[in-house]
Write a protein that holds these residues in place. Structure first.
Motif, mmCIF file in Angstrom:
data_model
loop_
_atom_site.group_PDB
_atom_site.id
_atom_site.type_symbol
_atom_site.label_atom_id
_atom_site.label_comp_id
_atom_site.label_asym_id
_atom_site.label_seq_id
_atom_site.Cartn_x
_atom_site.Cartn_y
_atom_site.Cartn_z
ATOM 1 N N GLU A 1 0.814 -1.210 0.000
ATOM 2 C CA GLU A 1 0.000 0.000 0.000
ATOM 3 C C GLU A 1 0.849 1.262 0.000
ATOM 4 N N ASN B 1 -7.598 24.193 2.974
ATOM 5 C CA ASN B 1 -7.421 22.851 3.536
ATOM 6 C C ASN B 1 -7.338 21.892 2.356
ATOM 7 N N SER C 1 -0.656 11.516 2.047
ATOM 8 C CA SER C 1 -0.109 11.436 3.391
ATOM 9 C C SER C 1 0.629 12.736 3.656
ATOM 10 N N VAL C 2 0.605 13.169 4.898
ATOM 11 C CA VAL C 2 1.207 14.465 5.195
ATOM 12 C C VAL C 2 2.693 14.281 5.412
ATOM 13 N N ASN C 3 3.402 15.426 5.302
ATOM 14 C CA ASN C 3 4.840 15.414 5.525
ATOM 15 C C ASN C 3 5.530 14.552 4.472
ATOM 16 N N THR D 1 -4.793 17.603 4.835
ATOM 17 C CA THR D 1 -5.547 16.518 5.466
ATOM 18 C C THR D 1 -5.259 15.223 4.712
ATOM 19 N N PRO D 2 -4.743 14.220 5.426
ATOM 20 C CA PRO D 2 -4.403 12.985 4.735
ATOM 21 C C PRO D 2 -5.645 12.129 4.469
ATOM 22 N N MET D 3 -5.719 11.552 3.292
ATOM 23 C CA MET D 3 -6.765 10.559 3.017
ATOM 24 C C MET D 3 -6.400 9.826 1.732
ATOM 25 N N ASN D 4 -7.094 8.735 1.499
ATOM 26 C CA ASN D 4 -6.872 7.997 0.267
ATOM 27 C C ASN D 4 -7.273 8.846 -0.933
ATOM 28 N N SER E 1 -8.770 7.931 -3.441
ATOM 29 C CA SER E 1 -10.127 7.588 -3.893
ATOM 30 C C SER E 1 -11.202 8.240 -3.039
ATOM 31 N N ASP E 2 -10.846 8.634 -1.813
ATOM 32 C CA ASP E 2 -11.841 9.287 -0.956
ATOM 33 C C ASP E 2 -11.903 10.793 -1.170
ATOM 34 N N PRO F 1 -12.456 12.913 -3.869
ATOM 35 C CA PRO F 1 -13.552 13.620 -4.553
ATOM 36 C C PRO F 1 -14.779 13.781 -3.664
ATOM 37 N N ALA F 2 -15.118 12.725 -2.930
ATOM 38 C CA ALA F 2 -16.288 12.823 -2.062
ATOM 39 C C ALA F 2 -16.074 13.897 -1.006
ATOM 40 N N ALA F 3 -14.881 13.910 -0.424
ATOM 41 C CA ALA F 3 -14.595 14.905 0.611
ATOM 42 C C ALA F 3 -14.668 16.315 0.033
ATOM 43 N N ASP G 1 -15.681 19.002 2.926
ATOM 44 C CA ASP G 1 -14.806 18.718 4.058
ATOM 45 C C ASP G 1 -13.406 19.284 3.843
#
Ligand SMILES: Nc1ncnc2c1ncn2[C@@H]1O[C@H](COP(=O)(O)OP(=O)(O)OP(=O)(O)O)[C@@H](O)[C@H]1O
Ligand SMILES: Nc1ncnc2c1ncn2[C@@H]1O[C@H](COP(=O)(O)OP(=O)(O)OP(=O)(O)O)[C@@H](O)[C@H]1O
Ligand SMILES: [Mg+2]
Ligand SMILES: [Mg+2]
Lengths: 268, 305, 248, 263, 268
Positions: free
Chosen positions: B54, B126, B131-133, B157-160, B162-163, B165-167, B172
């Motif tokens: 991953e 935001n 991943s941050v850093n 803000t870290p996120m996948n 794929s997540d 567009p929704a955010a 968010d």
């Protein structure tokens, strides 16, 4: 009382549950082959005494010796029928397996286990219930299963706590005679607790009466009836009635003595 | 095998030396797969098995303990590992950034009706990164600074991927950072691209590398060299055959072919690009992602040495 | 101090000593010496920038776990005693239960958006099942004689639930909660893996991706200590309720 | 009388139709929410689309190998967790000073997320299936342990006295008395640990390198931005969990049959 | 037998456990205020009958009616003392709380609960054990606690399954008289199972004898002793001995009838 050294020697036994004194200064001996019965009011401490005697419970003070050795853990030659018989059977095993269990535990040969189990079950009238599970038995049948387990074990010392409380009169008489027969056959020593004064006199060589807790042995009655007992003949002996009254009076006496006539235990 | 000594790899019965190479499931993996398919590795005596992980945080330890002697991680991750004292060396280029913003594989998006309409608006935004850093915030900050934007108030803000567009649609986050194939997805959702942060931060720079552990390289110099030679051919081949890159990605990463057609590809250059490492390291120090620049004499397994 | 506490302390001290000794001269980057980890714990988490993260995580944990316990016991008692209801919902529960929180997060994000409520949802959902299952099984295994007794005295309704069923399943519910407590901590971390800029998990994941191993160990130490504290807390609560139920 | 509570007879219809109705109801609700865009359709694809993607997966061979490989990982880690957890749990449950000594250490270790251990595990055990098995067993063993400790308390004291009265050896007591009495508690423990083992197996497949399985499939779909396929994998994972639980339940009913009907 | 409509009406009751027929075609009535006792050999089906009678167990066929209503679930006016008394007490409550529980469940006022509980406990001689927990009681004390719970409830119908099996003779006599007194005081109907033939005759208005399973009622003996009973006076009546022998003979008869003289149950 007996010339031979005692098989069981109980010396100044006392037992506290927390601050509650259940047993207080109990001393007695049991001779080999003797049938020794303890009677006394409910809640006196008979079960407690048996549990200390067999090493199931550690006494607060005093000692128990079996054949000269201090008892600490149940000696292998003992078989015990607990008062709470229904919980002493393992619900996940059939009656047969429950009876066979101690034998298998001690490596008795398979064939002998089967034979002794079958015989014990037949002896207590449970031949047809061998395959049932404890949950499928009536109360009296459970009690008989617990008895079968003890007699199949053929112990040196058989300890029984109100073993016939839940069976009918006829079965009770039969079981009484069964225990007497087995005692003759195997030379067992029997320590017995009962509430039935007739039963205590009929079965025993000696009957010890204990008082309400803190429990002490108040009298030991020698049952000087002929060794060969018979449900009808023995109970018709005038001496039987005498002894019966003696034990009964002793129990009543002790109750009155200790608590006075207005003891809540006996005034309703 | 905690990275103390290097285990020597032995050739199997077929005369090929089995070699596990770890990759992350992104489009960076194209040339590697092509190298396997085209037999470049086999010709060098290597039987390469590509394994998917991953993220770099799982790949680096497996490289260090030589379970997977060679692995992929982006330059920032590699430098951070080295900065923390891990025995990591650069082996070969994986992928690089070109100079054409339109062809960049990476982009920052906002919603079409977002109050943020230009790069300057991102100050104080935001932004979602994977991943941050890491590579994301570094390139974004450098790109924005190059465009004269103050980045001190930006939040990441870290996120996948794929997540994201929704955010973004839910509000968010104010902006998202998409790399292929998610860049193409964001594009197709009608999000507004603001800046190509790879090209605008480090144009003509290699950002992804294959790495190994020093111990392994010391014990198996020929294998590393063989890998470098094969990887060079694979990179060249990929540059010449972009369609094959897309095909192999469709096959190995199970990405929708239509989507892959809309993606931009990295620049695949042979060799080991040391200059890019230095450029990125300098920026990483400046942005507090590593404590100091590494000793450049120590961290490269130079081809042909 | 009783023997139990003493032995527990002894065990903790022994474990720490082993950790200390084995890591003392460690040059392995992934296994830093304990003093460095302790420094990180004290400076970052307890006295520094980490406190904010710590508090946020603890709050989410408390809320999520409470929801899980209340729902788990309530629904468990219901489902455990109403057979058709159990039949109806069991497969659905089992289905949801098998899905990793990591895989549920995208859906949770769609439902709740980023932020606290999503995290609490993940925590509560994960902790709900151990409590629920234990309570359901506890209801199933009520001794028959006990049930007969309540039936023969016509003890029904709330009274029966409160005075007979609840105490009877109490040990099972406690077992479920004991399982749920560390799970809650794990889920706190998991829920902060993505879409979050605050919390122990966020710090842990960031440290991990940048290979800041000392910080990773610091977070692990912190989680372990939190687990211990929560466990002690629950032990105290258990003893209290135990006294209420079994001594009162 | 310790007669079993009577088990109400239920029609097969009851047993199948009821849960099916709930499932269908929930699916319909989801479909409605998704189609009406209450849940944004593109991020929470309607069940019909997910099921269609599932259908495509089911026809390919990849899904079945993924399921097989996840199940192997699950089974091995659960096996380790159950044996270890039960053994240690019984020890802790029956020897108090050991329990007192180890409790703080155990309570310290339990809340450590196994996924946080990934780099360490990769470094020491390796990143492939071994690592995944370790992580899953690590997570599940604590649940088994706690269940076992609590279950040791379930042994009827009168039955325990009986075992002592007949001088059963430690091993015999465990085999004939302690274990059967503990079984109901252990079975619950296994079911909880099983779910954990599955969850962490899948999670490790996502996060560790090179562990084929449902987790990797899910992760590939996610990296490819294919949300519908990703949810299809989620559904598969849920169904696998449901199937495992059904099997465990049937086994459990056999094993603790004397306890009466159970879930 | 009685002119008034029966309070309990049992009609062709049968009960199978799987393929095993425990009860077979049981029919009888109990009149309001009557003391009705069931005796029979161990494992006959007495407990099964009581459980069907009280609605704890669903019969395989036949019906039970209480005051003309089919029984389905235990009617609120019943109190039952189960044979397995030790498990019928809630281990997490003190004796006091156990006794008070049914009263509190039915919303009896606090003061009255306290008063009835205290009185019932005193009645069975457990005043001093009120604060103890069931696990701290002797077998006989547990049994008395279960009895106390039932009498504190002041039911219309008191159903007791071998309730005095584990108490000593004196306590037993006292409890027998207690139940008789309470019946007079509250006009209770009592359905009672015992193994003690003397007890059955001493207490009852009628004694039903059941055979071994599949169990049937073979005879119902009318106990035509004066209603006012006394432990000494009543038992000295010649009629008492007659009735006693009659019941006893009936039990023996049924056993022999059904199984022949070599029944394993009774040959040892
Ligand atoms: N575990 C215990 N904790 C506290 N008190 C106990 C415990 N077990 C028994 N007792 C108390 O000790 C006394 C004697 O109990 P024991 O069971 O020995 O009586 P018993 O003579 O066998 O009575 P019974 O004939 O009713 O069986 C009782 O007053 C009882 O309340
Ligand atoms: N749950 C059960 N499953 C199967 N058989 C049972 C069950 N309960 C009782 N039996 C059988 O039914 C018969 C009658 O049992 P029951 O308990 O009614 O007898 P009982 O007359 O009360 O005996 P006792 O005087 O010994 O208590 C017995 O043979 C018993 O084995
Ligand atoms: Mg006793
Ligand atoms: Mg009975």
């Amino acid at each position: 009382m007996t010339q031979t050294p005692p098989i069981l020697h109980v010396d100044r036994l006392a037992k506290d549950y927390g601050s509650f004194r259940a047993l207080d200064d109990i001393t007695f001996d049991v001779a080999p082959g003797e049938f020794f019965t303890i009677v006394g009011p409910s809640g006196a401490g008979k079960t407690t005494l048996l549990r200390c005697l067999t090493g199931l419970l550690e006494p607060t003070s005093g000692t128990v010796e079996y054949q000269g050795q201090a008892v600490d853990g149940v000696p292998r030659e003992f078989a015990v029928v607990l008062q709470d018989y229904s919980r002493s059977l393992l619900p996940w095993f059939s009656v047969e397996k429950n009876v066979a269990l101690p034998l298998r535990a001690h490596g008795v040969a398979k064939a002998e286990v089967a034979e002794r189990t079958a015989r014990a079950l037949a002896d207590v009238g449970l031949r047809d219930a061998a395959r049932k599970h404890p949950g499928e038995l009536s109360g009296g049948m459970q009690q008989r299963a617990a008895i079968a387990r003890a007699i199949a074990y053929q112990p040196e010392v058989l300890v029984m706590d109100e073993p016939f409380a839940s069976v009918d009169a006829q079965t009770r008489a039969d079981l009484e005679d069964l225990v007497l027969t087995l005692r003759e056959e195997f030379g067992m020593t029997v320590v017995f607790v009962t509430h039935d004064v007739d039963e205590s006199v009929y079965l025993s060589d000696r009957v010890a009466v204990v008082s309400k807790s803190p429990s002490r042995i108040t009298t030991v009655v020698d049952i000087d009836l002929p060794r060969q007992r018979d449900q009808i003949a023995t109970k018709e002996l005038p001496r039987f009635s005498q002894l019966r009254s003696e034990v009964f009076a002793e129990i009543r006496n002790r109750v009155r003595d200790v608590d006075g006539p207005t003891s809540p235990e006996y005034v309703i | 095998a905690c990275g103390g000594g290097g285990d020597e790899l032995e050739a199997g019965e077929d005369g090929l030396t089995p070699l596990t190479v770890m990759q992350i499931p992104t489009m960076d993996a194209g040339p590697l797969h092509l190298g396997v398919e085209e037999g470049f590795f086999e010709e060098e005596g290597l039987d390469v098995e590509v394994r998917i992980a991953e993220a770099g945080s799982a790949i680096v330890p497996s490289v260090v303990n030589q379970e997977s002697p060679i692995g992929y991680a982006n330059a920032v991750s590699d430098l951070q590992a080295i900065d923390q004292g891990l025995d990591v060396k650069f082996v070969a280029n994986c992928c690089a950034v070109g100079a054409d913003p339109e062809a960049d594989t990476s982009r920052i998006f906002v919603l079409p009706d977002s109050p943020i309409t230009d790069v300057a608006g991102l100050a104080g935004a935001n932004i979602a990164v994977n991943s941050v850093n890491n590579l994301g915030d570094l390139t974004i900050e450098v790109a924005l600074e190059n465009n004269g934007v103050d980045t001190s108030a930006i939040e990441f803000t870290p996120m996948n991927y794929s997540d994201m567009p929704a955010a973004l649609e839910r509000g968010d986050v104010d902006a998202i950072w998409s790399v292929e194939p998610h860049r193409a997805i964001s594009e197709s959702r009608g999000f507004t691209p603001l800046i190509s942060n790879f090209v605008e931060s480090f144009p003509d720079t290699t950002i992804g590398y294959y790495i190994t552990s020093g111990a392994f390289a010391e014990a198996n110099p020929e294998i590393v060299a063989a890998f470098q030679r094969a990887m060079d051919r694979a990179n060249d081949f990929a540059t010449e055959n972009p369609d094959r890159v897309r095909e192999t990605i469709v096959e190995n990463l199970q990405i929708d072919p239509e989507l892959v057609d809309q993606t931009n590809l990295h620049v695949f250059a042979p060799g080991l690009d040391e200059e890019s490492v230095k450029v990125i390291a300098a920026a990483a120090v400046e942005h507090g992602m590593i404590s100091e620049e590494p000793d450049y004499e120590e961290i490269f397994i130079r081809p042909g040495e | 101090m009783n023997r139990r506490t003493l032995l527990g302390l002894l065990g903790a001290v022994l474990a720490l000593a082993v950790w200390w000794a084995t890591s003392a001269g460690s040059t392995n980057v992934y296994y830093p010496p304990l003093p460095r980890v302790l420094d990180n714990l004290l400076e970052y988490w307890l006295g520094g920038a980490g406190t904010e993260h710590l508090l946020d995580s603890v709050r989410n944990l408390a809320v999520g776990l409470s929801i899980a316990v209340v729902l788990g016991i309530g629904l468990g008692m219901l489902v455990g005693q109403v057979r058709w209801l159990d039949r109806a919902v069991a497969p659905t529960f089992e289905f949801v239960r098998a899905i990793p929180a990591t895989a549920l997060i995208p859906f949770a994000m769609v439902l709740f958006g980023l932020g606290t409520s999503m995290k609490i949802f993940i925590i509560a959902l994960g902790c709900f099942f151990p409590v629920l299952l234990n309570v359901i099984d506890g209801c199933r295994q009520l001794p028959a004689t006990l049930l007969d007794t309540t039936r023969s005295f016509g003890i029904t309704g709330w009274f029966r639930q409160l005075h007979v069923i609840a105490p009877a399943i109490y040990p099972r519910a406690a077992a479920g909660i004991r399982i749920a407590i560390p799970l809650a901590l794990i889920l706190v971390v998991t829920s902060e893996m993505t879409g979050s800029r605050i919390g122990i998990g966020f710090v842990l994941w960031t440290a991990q991706t940048s290979f800041n191993v000392v910080a990773v160990w610091g977070a692990i130490l912190l989680l372990g200590i939190l687990g211990l504290l929560l466990n002690l807390l629950f032990g105290a609560v258990e003893r209290l309720t135990d006294r209420r139920y079994h001594r009162a | 009388m310790s007669a079993l509570a009577p088990v109400p007879r239920e029609s097969r219809l009851h047993a199948v139709a009821l849960p099916a109705a709930v499932v269908v109801g929930l699916l319909a609700l989801l479909q409605l929410l998704s189609v009406t865009d209450v849940l944004p359709r593109s991020y929470a694809p309607p069940p019909t689309e997910v099921l269609a993607a599932l259908g495509r997966l089911l026809t390919g061979p990849a899904l079945w190998t993924d399921i097989g490989s996840t199940l192997v990982g699950w089974a091995v880690s659960l096996g380790i967790a159950v044996v270890l957890g039960t053994a240690v749990g019984m020890l802790l449950g029956s020897v108090r000073w050991v329990q007192w000594l180890l409790t703080p250490v155990i309570e310290f270790l339990r809340p450590i997320p196994s996924i946080a251990l990934i780099p360490l595990v990769v470094l020491t055990i390796g990143g492939a299936r071994d690592g995944a098995v370790f992580l899953a067993a690590y997570a599940a063993v604590w649940q088994m342990l706690v269940a076992a400790i609590y279950a040791t308390g379930a042994v009827d004291p009168v039955a325990r006295d009986t075992a002592r009265a007949y001088n059963l050896s430690r091993v015999q007591t465990i085999r004939w008395l302690t274990l059967p009495a503990m079984l109901p508690g252990l079975v619950t423990g296994v079911r909880i640990a099983s779910a954990t083992a599955l969850i962490i197996t899948v999670t490790s497949e996502i996060l560790l390198g090179g562990v084929p399985g449902l987790g990797q499939g899910l992760n590939l779909a996610r990296s490819a931005g294919d949300l519908t396929r990703m949810y299809a994998y989620v559904v598969v994972i849920g169904i696998v969990g449901l199937a495992i639980n059904t099997v465990l339940t049937v086994l459990a009913r056999r094993v603790v049959g004397w306890q009466g009907a159970r879930r």
